[in-house]
Design an enzyme around this catalytic site. Structure first.
Site, short mmCIF file in Angstrom:
data_model
loop_
_atom_site.label_atom_id
_atom_site.label_comp_id
_atom_site.label_asym_id
_atom_site.label_seq_id
_atom_site.Cartn_x
_atom_site.Cartn_y
_atom_site.Cartn_z
N SER A 158 0.87 -1.18 0.00
CA SER A 158 0.00 0.00 0.00
C SER A 158 0.90 1.22 0.00
O SER A 158 2.04 1.17 0.48
CB SER A 158 -0.87 0.01 1.26
OG SER A 158 -1.46 1.28 1.45
N TYR A 171 -2.51 -0.97 10.38
CA TYR A 171 -2.43 -1.18 8.93
C TYR A 171 -1.10 -0.64 8.39
O TYR A 171 -0.39 -1.33 7.66
CB TYR A 171 -3.62 -0.49 8.25
CG TYR A 171 -3.71 -0.71 6.77
CD1 TYR A 171 -4.18 -1.91 6.24
CD2 TYR A 171 -3.33 0.30 5.87
CE1 TYR A 171 -4.27 -2.10 4.87
CE2 TYR A 171 -3.43 0.10 4.50
CZ TYR A 171 -3.89 -1.09 4.00
OH TYR A 171 -3.97 -1.29 2.64
N LYS A 175 1.95 -2.77 6.68
CA LYS A 175 2.43 -2.56 5.30
C LYS A 175 3.88 -2.07 5.30
O LYS A 175 4.65 -2.39 4.39
CB LYS A 175 1.51 -1.57 4.56
CG LYS A 175 0.07 -2.08 4.39
CD LYS A 175 -0.03 -3.33 3.52
CE LYS A 175 -1.48 -3.70 3.22
NZ LYS A 175 -1.60 -4.88 2.35
P1 NAD Z 1 -10.88 -6.66 -0.50
O1 NAD Z 1 -11.44 -6.49 0.86
O2 NAD Z 1 -11.81 -6.88 -1.64
O3 NAD Z 1 -9.81 -7.84 -0.53
C1 NAD Z 1 -9.18 -8.39 0.59
C2 NAD Z 1 -9.36 -9.89 0.53
O4 NAD Z 1 -8.60 -10.52 1.59
C3 NAD Z 1 -10.82 -10.30 0.74
O5 NAD Z 1 -11.21 -11.21 -0.27
C4 NAD Z 1 -10.81 -10.97 2.10
O6 NAD Z 1 -11.81 -11.98 2.25
C5 NAD Z 1 -9.41 -11.55 2.11
N1 NAD Z 1 -8.95 -11.90 3.46
C6 NAD Z 1 -9.09 -11.18 4.60
N2 NAD Z 1 -8.54 -11.84 5.63
C7 NAD Z 1 -8.04 -13.01 5.12
C8 NAD Z 1 -7.35 -14.11 5.69
N3 NAD Z 1 -7.06 -14.15 7.01
N4 NAD Z 1 -6.98 -15.13 4.88
C9 NAD Z 1 -7.28 -15.10 3.55
N5 NAD Z 1 -7.92 -14.08 2.97
C10 NAD Z 1 -8.29 -13.05 3.74
O7 NAD Z 1 -10.01 -5.35 -0.76
P2 NAD Z 1 -8.86 -5.07 -1.82
O8 NAD Z 1 -8.79 -3.63 -1.99
O9 NAD Z 1 -8.99 -5.94 -3.01
O10 NAD Z 1 -7.55 -5.50 -0.99
C11 NAD Z 1 -6.55 -6.35 -1.49
C12 NAD Z 1 -5.19 -5.89 -0.98
O11 NAD Z 1 -4.90 -4.61 -1.52
C13 NAD Z 1 -5.10 -5.75 0.54
O12 NAD Z 1 -3.85 -6.26 0.99
C14 NAD Z 1 -5.14 -4.26 0.75
O13 NAD Z 1 -4.48 -3.84 1.92
C15 NAD Z 1 -4.43 -3.77 -0.50
N6 NAD Z 1 -4.68 -2.38 -0.84
C16 NAD Z 1 -5.90 -1.99 -1.28
C17 NAD Z 1 -6.10 -0.64 -1.57
C18 NAD Z 1 -7.41 -0.12 -2.08
O14 NAD Z 1 -7.55 1.11 -2.17
N7 NAD Z 1 -8.36 -0.96 -2.40
C19 NAD Z 1 -5.06 0.28 -1.42
C20 NAD Z 1 -3.84 -0.18 -0.95
C21 NAD Z 1 -3.65 -1.50 -0.67
#
Ligand code: NAD
Length: 270
Positions: A158, A171, A175
């Site tokens: 992130s 968080y 990260k």
């Molecule tokens: P999301 O919530 O759709 O995806 C996260 C996924 O992780 C979900 O499918 C959830 O069920 C799964 N998960 C949670 N705990 C888990 C566990 N213990 N074991 C297995 N799976 C688990 O959101 P996203 O935005 O697709 O996030 C994906 C990644 O991207 C994350 O690491 C998040 O921190 C990172 N991220 C997202 C953004 C954003 O703006 N969307 C920005 C920076 C980083």
């Protein structure tokens, strides 16, 4: 078809960025292990994640091309069973993407031990466990003849691996830990010819940002911080991950690639 013949694991692939990566990997010729978070029988959220993961498998081309496997990435036994299940289905493992992640918004003085441990367990212990288990498998199998790299690890970090975000201290700490995991392991894994890199998304339109996306004022505030003027798309992150997982990026390791519409360069306060 940049990933033909490869087998790829994507954690947290039932939604958002993980789903987009799984679909793109399949379109590039990889066989995909679609991990999702399971749960107790009768839990409607767990049932919904299972159905979503099965829909991702179908969209990848069905059981010859993908498999859905439940595992909590923070639990070693489940991670080992996840990798074993994927290898039993498709014979090997060449790419692992640490995508699963959670965030909890709370003023620092109200954060409980349980909340702190949960975020660190999923976001930092998860990548440790998955990477260690995946690398052991990559080193145990025969290398593919057309690959200099024996394997590829991609972490979805992130912008908050570097940019502070008040009320998200666990968080940000998790990260930030992924950033150093990536840099440290680039040194340890390079002699094994395994790459490890991170993609650092800014604000991507996924379920994790649901509360922001549903609130017009919060959406406006968020957009005002993004020089490019819009949220990113999960498919854009997937494009970067495919490149990192491909032979074109064999000489790339230990780096974080920001994908944030220049957000991290502009944000000075929240
Ligand atoms: P999301 O919530 O759709 O995806 C996260 C996924 O992780 C979900 O499918 C959830 O069920 C799964 N998960 C949670 N705990 C888990 C566990 N213990 N074991 C297995 N799976 C688990 O959101 P996203 O935005 O697709 O996030 C994906 C990644 O991207 C994350 O690491 C998040 O921190 C990172 N991220 C997202 C953004 C954003 O703006 N969307 C920005 C920076 C980083």
């Amino acid at each position: 078809m940049r990933l033909a013949g490869r087998v790829a694991l994507v954690t947290g692939a039932s939604s958002g960025i993980g789903r987009a990566i799984a679909l793109r990997f399949a379109a590039e010729g990889a066989k995909v292990i679609v991990n999702y978070l399971g749960g107790p029988d009768g839990d409607p959220k767990a049932a919904s994640r299972k159905a979503d993961a099965e829909a991702v498998v179908a969209a990848c081309g069905g059981p010859d091309r993908a498999i859905a496997i439940a595992a909590d990435v923070s639990v070693r036994e489940q991670v080992e069973a996840l990798v074993q299940g994927g290898v039993a289905a498709f014979g090997r493992l060449d790419i692992a993407v640490n995508n699963a992640g959670i965030e909890i918004k709370k003023p620092f003085l109200e954060v409980t031990d349980h909340e702190w441990d949960l975020v660190i367990a999923v976001n930092l212990r998860g990548p440790f466990l998955v990477t260690q288990t995946a690398v052991r498998q990559m080193m145990a199998q025969e290398p593919l003849p057309d690959m200099e790299a024996r394997g590829k690890i991609v972490n979805i970090s992130s912008t908050h691996e570097d940019i502070p975000f008040p009320q998200y201290t666990a968080y940000c700490a998790s990260k930030g830990g992924v950033r150093m995991l990536t840099r440290n392991l680039a040194i340890e894994l390079s002699p094994m010819k395994i790459n490890i890199n991170s993609v650092a998304p800014g604000a991507i339109a996924t379920p994790i940002n649901q509360s922001v996306l549903q609130d017009p004022q919060e959406t406006k505030n968020a957009l005002s911080e993004i020089p490019w003027g819009r949220f990113g798309k999960p498919e854009e992150v997937a494009g970067m991950v495919v490149w990192l997982a491909s032979p074109e990026a064999d000489y790339v390791s230990g780096s974080t690639f920001y994908q944030d519409g220049a957000l991290a360069l502009q944000v000075t306060q929240y």
